[in-house]
Design a protein around this motif. Structure first.
Motif, PDB file in Angstrom:
ATOM      1  N   TYR A   1      -2.841   2.359  -4.122  1.00 42.80           N
ATOM      2  CA  TYR A   1      -2.432   3.545  -4.024  1.00 42.80           C
ATOM      3  C   TYR A   1      -3.500   4.487  -3.318  1.00 42.80           C
ATOM      4  CZ  TYR A   1       1.194   2.015  -7.330  1.00 42.80           C
ATOM      5  OH  TYR A   1       1.978   1.665  -7.908  1.00 42.80           O
TER       6      TYR A   1
ATOM      7  N   CYS B   1       0.777  -1.143   0.054  1.00 48.03           N
ATOM      8  CA  CYS B   1       0.061   0.056   0.027  1.00 48.03           C
ATOM      9  C   CYS B   1       0.756   1.139  -0.034  1.00 48.03           C
ATOM     10  CB  CYS B   1      -1.025  -0.047   1.262  1.00 48.03           C
ATOM     11  SG  CYS B   1      -1.823   1.372   1.345  1.00 48.03           S
ATOM     12  N   ILE B   2       0.552   2.096  -0.987  1.00 43.13           N
ATOM     13  CA  ILE B   2       1.426   3.563  -0.780  1.00 43.13           C
ATOM     14  C   ILE B   2       0.343   4.641  -0.931  1.00 43.13           C
ATOM     15  CG2 ILE B   2       2.895   4.682  -2.503  1.00 43.13           C
ATOM     16  CD1 ILE B   2       3.767   2.033  -3.860  1.00 43.13           C
ATOM     17  N   GLN B   3       0.831   5.399  -0.049  1.00 38.93           N
ATOM     18  CA  GLN B   3      -0.181   6.467   0.098  1.00 38.93           C
ATOM     19  C   GLN B   3       0.712   7.971   0.077  1.00 38.93           C
ATOM     20  OE1 GLN B   3      -1.997   4.684   4.104  1.00 38.93           O
ATOM     21  NE2 GLN B   3      -3.280   6.107   3.341  1.00 38.93           N
ATOM     22  N   TYR B   4       0.165   8.699  -0.898  1.00 40.38           N
ATOM     23  CA  TYR B   4       0.850  10.032  -1.021  1.00 40.38           C
ATOM     24  C   TYR B   4      -0.012  11.091  -0.561  1.00 40.38           C
ATOM     25  CZ  TYR B   4       3.293   7.543  -4.831  1.00 40.38           C
ATOM     26  OH  TYR B   4       3.931   6.503  -5.399  1.00 40.38           O
TER      27      TYR B   4
ATOM     28  N   ILE C   1      -1.134   8.453 -11.195  1.00 36.66           N
ATOM     29  CA  ILE C   1      -0.381   7.860  -9.995  1.00 36.66           C
ATOM     30  C   ILE C   1       0.297   6.424 -10.401  1.00 36.66           C
ATOM     31  CG2 ILE C   1      -1.307   9.341  -8.207  1.00 36.66           C
ATOM     32  CD1 ILE C   1      -3.010   7.186  -7.414  1.00 36.66           C
ATOM     33  N   CYS C   2      -0.499   5.731 -11.474  1.00 40.72           N
ATOM     34  CA  CYS C   2      -0.002   4.598 -11.830  1.00 40.72           C
ATOM     35  C   CYS C   2      -0.279   4.346 -13.340  1.00 40.72           C
ATOM     36  CB  CYS C   2      -0.919   3.510 -11.083  1.00 40.72           C
ATOM     37  SG  CYS C   2      -0.579   1.844 -11.209  1.00 40.72           S
TER      38      CYS C   2
ATOM     39  N   SER D   1       4.869   3.775   2.531  1.00 43.15           N
ATOM     40  CA  SER D   1       4.276   2.566   2.083  1.00 43.15           C
ATOM     41  C   SER D   1       4.453   1.725   3.228  1.00 43.15           C
ATOM     42  CB  SER D   1       5.179   2.142   1.080  1.00 43.15           C
ATOM     43  OG  SER D   1       6.540   1.899   1.521  1.00 43.15           O
TER      44      SER D   1
ATOM     45  N   TYR E   1      -7.964   6.596  -5.347  1.00 41.48           N
ATOM     46  CA  TYR E   1      -7.445   5.204  -4.841  1.00 41.48           C
ATOM     47  C   TYR E   1      -7.554   4.230  -5.903  1.00 41.48           C
ATOM     48  CZ  TYR E   1     -12.372   4.522  -3.609  1.00 41.48           C
ATOM     49  OH  TYR E   1     -13.582   4.475  -3.803  1.00 41.48           O
TER      50      TYR E   1
END
Length: 352
Positions: A230, A94-97, A283-284, A143, A244
Motif C-alpha cells: 500500500y 500494489c494499491i495506491q491511494y 489503511i490496513c 491497483s 507505505y
C-alpha cells in the motif's frame, strides 16, 4: 591468441554496484572486480541498500529515461520471479491511494492521476479503483501487480551470481576515485571504474558531488503480514512523512515512513514510529494479529538522493574512464537493472 579482456572495477557494493557488476559480467566482454567499504551482511548508516523497503512502485511521470530504467527492471524482476525464485523477489498486489487534499501535488504523484499511467500496460491487472473500492477518506486509487524484495536474501544472491561468473567481491575503502584504478583483484591497473558509491559520492575525492544529499527514511519492521503493498499520497502529520506498507517474501512487513532531505540522523525517532504505525493500521487494519503488532526492529536508512535526478554518464579521468551510476534516491531497486544496462552501453562506447 585473443587479447585480454578490459579490466573494470565497480566501486560500491550496494544494489547499484552489485547489479551493474552482474550485467557487465554477463556480457562476457570484461574482467570485473567489485570493491566496497561495506558488503551484504554489513549494517551501517552509510550503506543504504540493507535498509530499503525494496519494491517496484514507479513514481515517474514525464522523464523518458527514468521510465526506461523502471521498465527494464520490472521486466527483469518478472523473469527472476519465474526462473529464479531463490533470489527473494515475489509478486504482490500494489494499491495506491490519493487523498483529496493531495490532488494538486502532481509533481509528487508522478503519473498516478493520469487516466492511464505510463506503467498501466506494463504491470499486470492494472485498474483504477472505483468509488466503492476506496476507503471513505480517499478520492482516487489504483491497483496492479508488482514486486517486493527480501533484502536479506536478494543482496547475498546477487553476490552469489557474481561469484559464479568469477567476479571478485572484496571489502576495501578508498578515499579518492583514482585509487579504484589500482584495486582490481588481479593487481593490474584497470581501463574503467564504475562509480556506484551512492550517498558517498558526495564525499569521494575526485567526485565530491554537491548535488547528492541524504533522503532520510524511517521504517518499522514487523512480523505481521499485510495482504498487499500500500501507499498513500500524503499525510496530515508532516509534509516529509509518508505512508507505505510492503510485505516481504519469507516473512516480515515494512511500515513506513518519511523522506527527509538533508537529514543525516541515523537514530530512529520513537514519536515518528508511533505515527507510522497509526497511519499504516488505518489503511490496513488486517495487519494486527489479535489486536497487536509484533515489532522486530526500527530502521533508519539514508536514500542516496540527488538534486536533478540520478547521474549515469561517462567521464574521462587521467587514469582511464569513469562511468557514474548513483543518485537514484528511493528508486534504487526498482530502477537497478535499467540503470545497469545504461552503464553497460556507456562502457562499450568507451572501451570497445
Amino acid at each position: 591468441m585473443s587479447s585480454p579482456k578490459p579490466k573494470i572495477v565497480v566501486l560500491g557494493a550496494g544494489v547499484a554496484g552489485l547489479t551493474t557488476a552482474l550485467e557487465l559480467a554477463r556480457t562476457g566482454l570484461y574482467d570485473v572486480s567489485v570493491i566496497g567499504k561495506y558488503l551484504p551482511g554489513d549494517y551501517d548508516i552509510e550503506y543504504t541498500s540493507p535498509w530499503a523497503g525494496a519494491n517496484w512502485m514507479s513514481f515517474v511521470k514525464d522523464d523518458e529515461q527514468l521510465k526506461t530504467y523502471d521498465r527494464m527492471t520490472f521486466e527483469e524482476f518478472t523473469r527472476l520471479v519465474k526462473e529464479q525464485p531463490e533470489a527473494g523477489i515475489w509478486s504482490q498486489k500494489c494499491i495506491q491511494y490519493v487523498r483529496e487534499e493531495d490532488l494538486e501535488k502532481t509533481s509528487l504523484l508522478g503519473g498516478l492521476l493520469d487516466p492511464r499511467p505510463w506503467f498501466a500496460d506494463l504491470t499486470p491487472n492494472f485498474k483504477r479503483l472505483s468509488k466503492d473500492e476506496l476507503p471513505q477518506e480517499y478520492s482516487r486509487g489504483i491497483s496492479y501487480d508488482s514486486f517486493c524484495i527480501n533484502l536479506q536474501i536478494y543482496l547475498p544472491w546477487l553476490v552469489s551470481q557474481l561469484l559464479k561468473l568469477g567476479v571478485s567481491v572484496r571489502s576495501r575503502t578508498v578515499s579518492h576515485i583514482s585509487e579504484a584504478f589500482k584495486s582490481h583483484a588481479s593487481g593490474v591497473p584497470v581501463q574503467a571504474v564504475i562509480n556506484c558509491t551512492g550517498l558517498m559520492a558526495s564525499k569521494l575525492g575526485g567526485v565530491m558531488d554537491e548535488k547528492v544529499i541524504p533522503g532520510r527514511g524511517q521504517t518499522v519492521l514487523v512480523r505481521n503480514h499485510a495482504p498487499a503493498m500500500y501507499s498513500v499520497s500524503g499525510t496530515s502529520d508532516a509534509d516529509d512523512e509518508m505512508t507505505y506498507i510492503m510485505s516481504r517474501p519469507g516473512g516480515g512487513t515494512i511500515l513506513g515512513g518519511c523522506y527527509q532531505l538533508g537529514n543525516w540522523n541515523g537514530v530512529p525517532d520513537p514519536n515518528m514510529a508511533q505515527r507510522i504505525i497509526k497511519r499504516c493500521l488505518q489503511i490496513c487494519p488486517q495487519l494486527e494479529d489479535e489486536g497487536k503488532l509484533d515489532i522486530i526492529k526500527h530502521n533508519v536508512g539514508l536514500r542516496p538522493s540527488r538534486i536533478g535526478g540520478p547521474r549515469v554518464e561517462k567521464e574521462k579521468f587521467e587514469d582511464g574512464w569513469v562511468v557514474h551510476n548513483y543518485g537514484a534516491g528511493g528508486a534504487g531497486y526498482q530502477s537497478s537493472y535499467g540503470m545497469a544496462a545504461h552503464v553497460v552501453q556507456l562502457v562499450a562506447e568507451a572501451l570497445l
